[in-house]
Design a protein around this motif. Structure first.
Motif, PDB file in Angstrom:
ATOM      1  N   LYS A 156       0.819  -1.211   0.000  1.00  0.00           N
ATOM      2  CA  LYS A 156       0.000   0.000   0.000  1.00  0.00           C
ATOM      3  C   LYS A 156       0.856   1.265   0.000  1.00  0.00           C
ATOM      4  CE  LYS A 156      -4.042  -2.159   2.017  1.00  0.00           C
ATOM      5  NZ  LYS A 156      -3.707  -3.434   2.657  1.00  0.00           N
ATOM      6  N   GLN A 160       1.075   4.205  -2.983  1.00  0.00           N
ATOM      7  CA  GLN A 160       0.975   5.624  -2.673  1.00  0.00           C
ATOM      8  C   GLN A 160       2.139   6.391  -3.306  1.00  0.00           C
ATOM      9  OE1 GLN A 160      -1.657   6.452  -0.721  1.00  0.00           O
ATOM     10  NE2 GLN A 160      -1.211   8.610  -1.079  1.00  0.00           N
ATOM     11  N   VAL A 169      -1.799   5.022 -11.225  1.00  0.00           N
ATOM     12  CA  VAL A 169      -2.174   3.848 -10.435  1.00  0.00           C
ATOM     13  C   VAL A 169      -3.690   3.732 -10.371  1.00  0.00           C
ATOM     14  CG1 VAL A 169      -2.037   2.761  -8.172  1.00  0.00           C
ATOM     15  CG2 VAL A 169      -0.070   4.011  -9.065  1.00  0.00           C
ATOM     16  N   LEU A 171      -6.695   1.270  -8.928  1.00  0.00           N
ATOM     17  CA  LEU A 171      -6.969   0.130  -8.043  1.00  0.00           C
ATOM     18  C   LEU A 171      -8.415  -0.313  -8.184  1.00  0.00           C
ATOM     19  CD1 LEU A 171      -5.221   1.200  -4.738  1.00  0.00           C
ATOM     20  CD2 LEU A 171      -4.282  -0.113  -6.626  1.00  0.00           C
ATOM     21  N   ASP A 181     -14.422   3.656  -1.699  1.00  0.00           N
ATOM     22  CA  ASP A 181     -15.228   4.268  -2.755  1.00  0.00           C
ATOM     23  C   ASP A 181     -14.490   4.264  -4.088  1.00  0.00           C
ATOM     24  OD1 ASP A 181     -13.390   6.112  -2.129  1.00  0.00           O
ATOM     25  OD2 ASP A 181     -14.779   7.704  -1.552  1.00  0.00           O
TER      26      ASP A 181
ATOM     27  N   VAL C 692      -1.605   0.570   5.934  1.00  0.00           N
ATOM     28  CA  VAL C 692      -1.774   1.996   5.690  1.00  0.00           C
ATOM     29  C   VAL C 692      -3.260   2.311   5.735  1.00  0.00           C
ATOM     30  CG1 VAL C 692      -1.225   3.857   4.110  1.00  0.00           C
ATOM     31  CG2 VAL C 692       0.185   1.804   4.166  1.00  0.00           C
ATOM     32  N   LEU C 694      -6.832   3.174   5.011  1.00  0.00           N
ATOM     33  CA  LEU C 694      -7.528   3.012   3.743  1.00  0.00           C
ATOM     34  C   LEU C 694      -7.821   4.357   3.073  1.00  0.00           C
ATOM     35  CD1 LEU C 694     -10.046   0.143   4.409  1.00  0.00           C
ATOM     36  CD2 LEU C 694      -8.097   0.150   2.862  1.00  0.00           C
ATOM     37  N   GLU C 695      -7.973   5.362   3.915  1.00  0.00           N
ATOM     38  CA  GLU C 695      -8.272   6.695   3.388  1.00  0.00           C
ATOM     39  C   GLU C 695      -7.239   7.116   2.348  1.00  0.00           C
ATOM     40  OE1 GLU C 695     -10.954   8.810   4.142  1.00  0.00           O
ATOM     41  OE2 GLU C 695     -11.651   6.879   4.906  1.00  0.00           O
ATOM     42  N   ASP C 696      -5.985   6.723   2.628  1.00  0.00           N
ATOM     43  CA  ASP C 696      -4.889   7.167   1.763  1.00  0.00           C
ATOM     44  C   ASP C 696      -4.923   6.494   0.400  1.00  0.00           C
ATOM     45  OD1 ASP C 696      -4.174   8.492   3.945  1.00  0.00           O
ATOM     46  OD2 ASP C 696      -2.607   7.082   4.568  1.00  0.00           O
ATOM     47  N   LEU C 697      -5.713   5.460   0.313  1.00  0.00           N
ATOM     48  CA  LEU C 697      -5.595   4.634  -0.876  1.00  0.00           C
ATOM     49  C   LEU C 697      -6.506   5.043  -2.017  1.00  0.00           C
ATOM     50  CD1 LEU C 697      -5.002   1.131   0.559  1.00  0.00           C
ATOM     51  CD2 LEU C 697      -3.590   2.341  -1.082  1.00  0.00           C
ATOM     52  N   ARG C 698      -7.284   6.052  -1.787  1.00  0.00           N
ATOM     53  CA  ARG C 698      -8.205   6.450  -2.851  1.00  0.00           C
ATOM     54  C   ARG C 698      -7.442   7.238  -3.897  1.00  0.00           C
ATOM     55  NH1 ARG C 698     -12.403   8.279   1.335  1.00  0.00           N
ATOM     56  NH2 ARG C 698     -12.657   6.301   2.408  1.00  0.00           N
ATOM     57  N   ILE C 699      -6.698   6.506  -4.625  1.00  0.00           N
ATOM     58  CA  ILE C 699      -5.769   7.163  -5.534  1.00  0.00           C
ATOM     59  C   ILE C 699      -6.462   7.599  -6.806  1.00  0.00           C
ATOM     60  CG2 ILE C 699      -3.654   6.837  -6.857  1.00  0.00           C
ATOM     61  CD1 ILE C 699      -2.877   4.853  -4.573  1.00  0.00           C
TER      62      ILE C 699
END
Lengths: 272, 342, 700
Positions: A156, A160, A169, A171, A181, C692, C694-699
């Motif tokens: 993860k 980032q 990227v 996902l 979301d 990490v 999950l908030e950070d993963l909304r790429i």
């Protein structure tokens, strides 16, 4: 008189420097070897644990000067479960590197599409790392990565970082939990987000067999030449050097003729 | 480089005795109704009037069970090598042909150290078949009943004497050590040898062209229904693989003793579904038909492509051992018949 | 030491008794190869035979005697262990009487060892409480066939199979459980024989069958009687044979009238036409061989099933000729021998009954001891006696009742209650946990002796390597123990034991080691040293004079499915494994092939229960429950599930019913009622790890 032969079956000792769980059953082992190994993305090592056995594991890092190698290991069978029991400071025995690496030279001057599924991101990670190092000689890098649930997403922090450094990227997950979301569904539903020129791109694919099959089919349909659709296959192995016969599939040994194959080879030799 | 001599039959046991004094001598012996290869204690027990079909000498280079190395205290790795010098006497041409492919398989690319050492330490003394078994079909494959090259030492029985050919410098050296036992061949000896070759060839009951079978398969003419009917009769005993002089698959297992760990390799068989079992229990070859096909494809398609020869030397051992009668010769004949009816 | 030696010996797995060579490299076992001249395997072996060398040197081997001290096993010397065992056994014998001691002999041990064990029980301990696993597989055969013909063994030889015209296989998965016999059957089929298979499941042999009858489990008597009904009705009876060689036909015929084909169809689920075809084919051809195995014997009606088979053979006169007869396929490599040697509670060697005063006097004179009068306890009765506290000590040689016996929870409790449990084996097993003393024995590769295969062929077992560690051959352990209990058994080798056996056992009269060495064994009866052995029995005359038709009745299984437990469970073996797995599960290739227990279930049933292939299910009976993987296959008919019993981690015998056949006390392994439920697989959640946010993963 005893002449000593170089014995390909005897592994070398490495020490586990760091053990980092990426998900519930996927763990990243950073090991330090006693001599430097040179290896390339896509290659694998035979990783041994005395008494449990030996398994092939792809490298999850780029070859570096620090004698460090990273392996991303999922707890799946007897050997990998035993490896998971090891602690930092324990020894892990490896021999290699074996197999063909990803033909990264194909990427020079082209768009690069990386398609990963589940733990299949691990062998692709060094490709991405290489891509970042050689950003100037390749056009654009897109990563499409799918996992079962948000919790199953590995690397993860890397994802980032890659995103921050300009990799596209994307996902997706099969089963979203609360707080997700992002995209839902298979990676093969996300081609429109790849934003690359399929006809002049190279793709590196790794993941479950069904995903590889589906991805190859689509990419070929989009006009990507079959020798630039590149994937890596998984097989049961006992030797890693083309002797034991376990990984013989279609008409090739996965260990010495692969594990990296182009779609052209896969088609010709019935590998999938 | 080949050199020739004549060995009067009366000299054979003396020569064997000398060989046994320099290294261990393994030869075919008649025991309990069968002929087996074992260490020779009494020279007069050698059984050369036997049928062509002997056990495969594969086990002397690639044993059924072999310790690779020991690990003590979890850190000390001790290599185990068998450095024994050996003569294997009385093997047949088909097996020597098999060795030539095995050499390529084991020694090219990554060299297998165990095979390599045993191979260097072993000299094979082969005998031209003058009385092939009904199951033999080397003649159609060019792997027997005699060889032009590739042997260490080849004997041809000329009645009262042996025609001796040494195929490499090591072999020539061995013969020269006991030079007084051997005579120079005369013209008549060459003629007699040729005679033996001819009469031996005439005695074969089976002539099979694997080349035709290969082409037939490659042309996509062999349907899955055919392989299905073959597979149905498979007992999954692994006998064809264990007996085959060209099957090389092995498995590796660790034996944990209180005083160390033994990493052992054992013969394995691609005909079993667990052979390709992946982590998590996925079985890529769960369907039996895939495994049967795999064996035949590996021998008929892959071997010629990669090693330059069929993965079959026509020794006929699978014909004897297969309980379901779906051995190479039977299948080849069935396919030939199918081809004829096409 | 010899660099490469090859020693001809006998395979330690099934009753086929294949000849194989053990390869020995400087005292180490390195491989196996088949004997090409052997009449049974003819150059072939099954996968277990090919891998028979591996388990011998497995690290788990028991290499030192052990005595349990404060709940833990401690290694000790042989002297201490044997003295302890002798002392405790004598103590228990003196305090509670000899019948408070039970002995389990072994169908995996040699004839010589079984004979000595039998002698030990009767002459040294003074009890007839000796039995072995034949009770659990073929006691029905021994009982049923002995009553009909006077001899409870395979009547014909394996090498005669290929000349047969009709093969009728009932309740045997031959190609998987007796692969080399299966090979001969396939050979016969290739040569034009008609193969009839009767089995509720569809084993591999059924793929080659011309007719496959899938009757309901436990209805074998009805099926066989139905076939005989038609044979009689259509006048296919060999009247001449029945008149000259048999008795009691009239009574039997009256009973037979009850089995009208329509009734039989209703009971068995097999159509009349099918039954009629089988009856005609089997009766009309002279060279018809009948084979059966556990599918016939392991029922509460086991003896009746066997009797029905015997009646069928007599009715058609298919006995006393080559390529005919009634052929029970014995499971263990030496189960025939262990029975022949009298490791049974009611007979001495050669089936001489303990209640016969003449036989008893003969053995008393030879052994110089007074022998007990009344027959002893059987395997399952010993467990019961231990449970009730009547049995104080149990001496087990090479058996594992805690996996092989029915209703394991009950056996567990029984073993716990014993004052003294002696386990003599080559590997640790489930039973060992309750043992007080463990005696390490030698494997088949480390000792001499003889095995008797299913076709009565007595063959030499030859020592290939020296005993591992401190282990000893079983016969040496028994003689040592016996000496310490005040009865000297002096034998310089197993051949001397065989001499004694030959002296006291008419059918083994000529079975001396030096004779067996010349050929691949001899088939009993072989009454004297000049006798060439007997390939087929009952030639010219049935062994006991006249063959007896014994009336049988149809009885349903003891436990039938109901609403709560709607499936019939049938248990059995699988090709890659063997019995309690002591040897095969320590062989890497075999264990890899089938590492997990499974339940076979029909696709239609699976769909109703929402069970997917390879998913986990729970199978429960009134006695216990196990968790296994489902294997959805139409090999198993609707309403029936199959579980192999090799796996201690999911022991099928936790479920099975200990209902016994009233005559020979064989438990009903083949039928009990169970229910099957799918298990929802627990999702393995992450264990406190660095993730990490999950908030950070909304790429994207």
């Amino acid at each position: 008189m005893t002449k000593t032969y170089r014995n390909i079956y005897i592994p070398e000792r490495t020490e586990i420097k760091e053990k980092l769980y990426l998900t519930g059953d996927v763990c990243l082992f950073r090991v330090e070897s006693e001599r430097p190994f040179e290896y390339n993305p896509g290659q694998f090592f035979m990783v041994s644990l005395w008494g449990a056995g030996e398994v092939p594991i792809s490298v999850a890092s780029l070859s570096n000067k620090r004698r460090e190698i990273e392996f991303c290991i999922r707890r799946a069978g007897k050997v990998t479960s035993a490896i998971h029991e090891l602690q930092e400071g324990n020894f892990l025995w490896i021999r290699g590197p074996y197999g063909k690496a990803f033909p990264l030279e194909y990427a020079i001057g082209r768009d690069v599409l990386i398609v990963g599924g589940g733990i299949g991101l691990a062998p692709l990670r060094p490709v991405l790392q290489w891509g970042l190092q050689n950003k100037n000689s390749i056009k654009k890098i897109s990563l499409l990565y799918g996992a079962r649930t948000p919790e199953d997403i590995i690397f993860k922090e890397d994802l980032q970082e890659w995103a921050e450094k300009g990799i596209n990227v994307v996902l997706t997950v099969d089963r979203p939990g609360d707080g997700w979301d992002g995209n839902i569904g298979l990676v093969t539903t996300l081609w429109h987000k790849a934003e690359i020129d399929f006809k002049d791109a190279v793709s590196f694919i790794c993941g479950p067999e069904v995903m590889i099959k589906a991805a190859i089919k689509d990419l070929f349909f989009f006009g990507m030449p079959e020798e630039r659709i590149i994937t890596t296959l998984e097989a049961h192995m006992k030797c890693g050097v083309g002797k034991c016969g376990h990984c013989y599939n279609g008409e090739k040994y996965i260990c010495t003729d692969g594990p990296v194959f182009t779609y052209k080879e896969i088609k010709e030799f019935n590998l999938l | 480089m080949t050199k020739e001599w004549i060995l009067p039959k009366g000299h054979l046991s003396y020569w064997l005795r000398q060989l046994r004094n320099t290294a261990s001598l393994i030869a075919p012996l008649r025991v309990d109704g069968d002929i087996v290869f074992k260490s020779l204690e009494n020279i007069h027990e050698v059984s050369l009037d036997n049928p062509a079909l002997l056990p495969s000498p594969k086990e002397f280079l690639f044993p059924q069970q072999e310790s690779l190395f020991w690990v003590e205290d979890g850190t000390k790795v001790r290599q185990l090598y068998n450095n024994e010098k050996r003569f294997v006497f009385g093997v047949r041409s088909c097996d020597i042909s098999a060795l030539r492919l095995l050499d390529r398989f084991y020694l090219e690319g990554y060299e297998d150290p165990y095979y390599s050492l045993r191979r260097k330490n072993t000299v094979f003394i082969s005998i031209v078949c003058n009385n092939p078994d009904p199951t033999c079909f080397c003649i159609g494959l060019g792997t027997g009943p005699y060889l032009e090259k590739g042997f260490d030492i080849q004997l041809t029985d000329l009645g009262d004497r042996y025609f001796v050919q040494a195929g490499n410098t090591k072999a020539i050296r061995i013969i020269r050590q006991w030079k007084f036992l051997f005579n120079k061949p005369k013209r008549v000896d060459y003629e007699d040898q040729y005679e033996v070759f001819l009469s031996s060839k005439a005695r074969f009951q089976k002539r099979i062209s694997l080349e035709n079978v290969r082409e037939y398969i490659l042309a996509g003419k062999v349907k899955d229904s055919f392989w299905g009917s073959v597979t149905e009769r498979c007992f999954e005993c692994g006998g064809c693989v264990y007996e085959c002089p060209l099957c090389t698959c092995f498995t590796v297992t660790d034996r944990v003793y209180s005083f160390g760990i033994d990493r052992v390799r054992l013969w394995d068989t691609c005909l079993f579904k667990g052979f390709t079992r992946m982590a998590g229990g996925i079985l890529p070859n769960e369907k039996k038909i895939l495994r049967t096909k795999r064996w035949y494809y590996h021998k008929l398609i892959h071997y010629p492509d990669v090693l330059g020869g069929f993965g079959c030397v026509g020794c006929g051992r699978c014909t004897v051992t297969c309980p379901g009668k779906i051995d190479m010769a039977t299948i080849a004949i069935k396919l030939r018949d199918l081809q004829d009816n096409d | 030491m010899i660099a490469m030696d090859k020693i001809l010996t006998v395979c330690p797995y099934c009753g086929c008794g294949c000849g194989l060579y053990l390869h020995v490299d400087r005292g180490r076992l390195v491989g196996v190869s088949p004997s090409k001249s052997h009449p049974v395997n003819r150059g072939s072996l099954c996968v277990k035979g090919w891998n028979a060398h591996e388990f011998v040197i497995h690290p788990d081997r028991l290499l030192s005697p052990m005595i349990k001290d404060k709940g833990e096993f401690r290694e000790c010397t042989w002297d201490i262990a044997l003295d302890y065992v002798a002392h405790r056994l004598m103590e228990i014998r003196d305090r509670h009487g000899p019948d408070s001691i039970g002995i389990l002999s072994s169908a995996k041990c040699t004839n010589e060892e079984n004979y000595l064990m039998m002698k030990f029980a009767r002459a040294v301990v003074g009890t007839n409480n000796i039995d072995h696993c034949a009770r659990l597989c073929h006691s029905s055969t021994v009982g049923g066939l002995a009553a009909a013909f006077g001899s409870g063994a395979m009547t014909n030889s394996i090498s005669e199979i290929r000349d047969a015209k009709v093969l009728f296989v009932i309740g045997s998965n031959t190609t998987e459980q007796h692969p080399m016999i299966g090979m001969h059957m396939l050979d016969a089929v290739d040569r034009g024989a008609i193969l009839i298979v009767a089995d509720p499941r569809r084993p591999q042999i059924a793929e080659f069958a011309h007719i496959h009858l899938r009757h309901k489990p436990g209805t074998d008597v009805a099926l066989l009687m139905g076939i005989m009904h038609i044979i009689v009705n259509e006048g296919l009876v060999d009247i001449d044979f029945v008149r000259r060689r048999t008795e009691n036909f009239d009574t039997f015929e009256r009973i037979l009238r009850d089995f009208h084909p329509h009734a039989v169809e209703r009971i068995t689920g097999v159509g009349i036409e099918e039954i009629r075809r089988v009856a005609r084919i089997y009766a009309m051809e002279k060279r018809s061989m009948l084979f059966y195995a556990m599918g016939i014997t392991q029922h509460i009606t086991g003896v009746d099933n066997v009797r029905a088979c015997a009646n069928l053979v007599m009715l058609t006169g298919h006995i006393g000729l080559p390529s005919s007869g009634i052929n029970p396929l014995r499971g263990q490599n030496n189960v025939q021998g262990a029975c022949d040697m009298g490791a049974l509670p009611n007979v001495y060697s050669g089936y001489q009954t303990v209640t016969n005063p003449r036989a008893r006097r003969k053995f008393e004179r030879a052994w110089k001891r007074k022998l007990p009068l009344k027959p002893g306890l059987t395997v399952v009765e010993m467990t019961e006696a231990a449970y009730e506290g009547r049995l104080k000590a149990l001496y087990i040689m090479g058996e594992n009742p805690l996996l092989s016996d029915p209703d394991l929870n009950h056996v567990n409790e029984a073993m716990k209650r014993l004052d003294l449990l002696i386990v003599q084996d080559i590997f640790p097993n489930e039973t060992m946990q309750y043992a007080h003393v463990v005696l390490p024995a030698c494997s088949f590769a480390e000792k001499d002796g003889t095995f008797t295969n299913t076709e009565r062929r007595v063959q030499l077992l030859r020592k290939a390597i020296e005993p591992l560690g401190n282990s000893r051959p079983d016969w040496e352990i028994i003689t040592e123990l016996s000496r310490r209990m005040g009865y000297d058994m002096k034998y310089r080798g197993t051949y001397e034991i065989m001499e004694e056996i030959a002296l006291l056992t008419p059918s083994y009269g000529g079975m001396l080691h030096h004779r067996l060495r010349e050929v691949h064994g001899l088939q009993w009866p072989c009454p004297d040293v000049a006798h060439p052995g007997t390939p087929f029995l009952h030639r010219k005359k049935i062994a006991k004079g006249l063959g007896t038709f014994i009336t049988v009745e149809f009885k349903p299984p003891a436990e039938l499915p109901d609403d709560e437990y709607p499936f019939i469970l049938t248990t059995g073996r699988i090709y890659f494994h063997y019995h309690t797995g002591t040897m095969c599960r320590r062989t890497s290739v075999l264990e890899r092939e089938e590492p997990e227990c499974y339940v076979e279930i029909n696709p239609d049933d699976a769909e109703v229960l929402h069970i997917k292939d390879k998913s986990q299910v729970r199978v429960s009976s009134r006695r216990g429950s196990i968790t296994v993987f489902a294997r959805v296959t139409d090999r198993t008919p609707q309403g029936v599930v199959f579980i192999p019993f090799h796996y201690s981690e999911a022991a099928a015998n936790l479920l099975t019913n200990a209902a016994l056949d009233p005559t020979v006390k064989i438990p009903e392994y083949k039928v009990c009622a169970v229910k099957v439920e799918p298990l929802i697989k627990e999702d393995r959640r992450p264990r406190s790890i660095k993730i990490v946010d999950l908030e950070d993963l909304r790429i994207t």
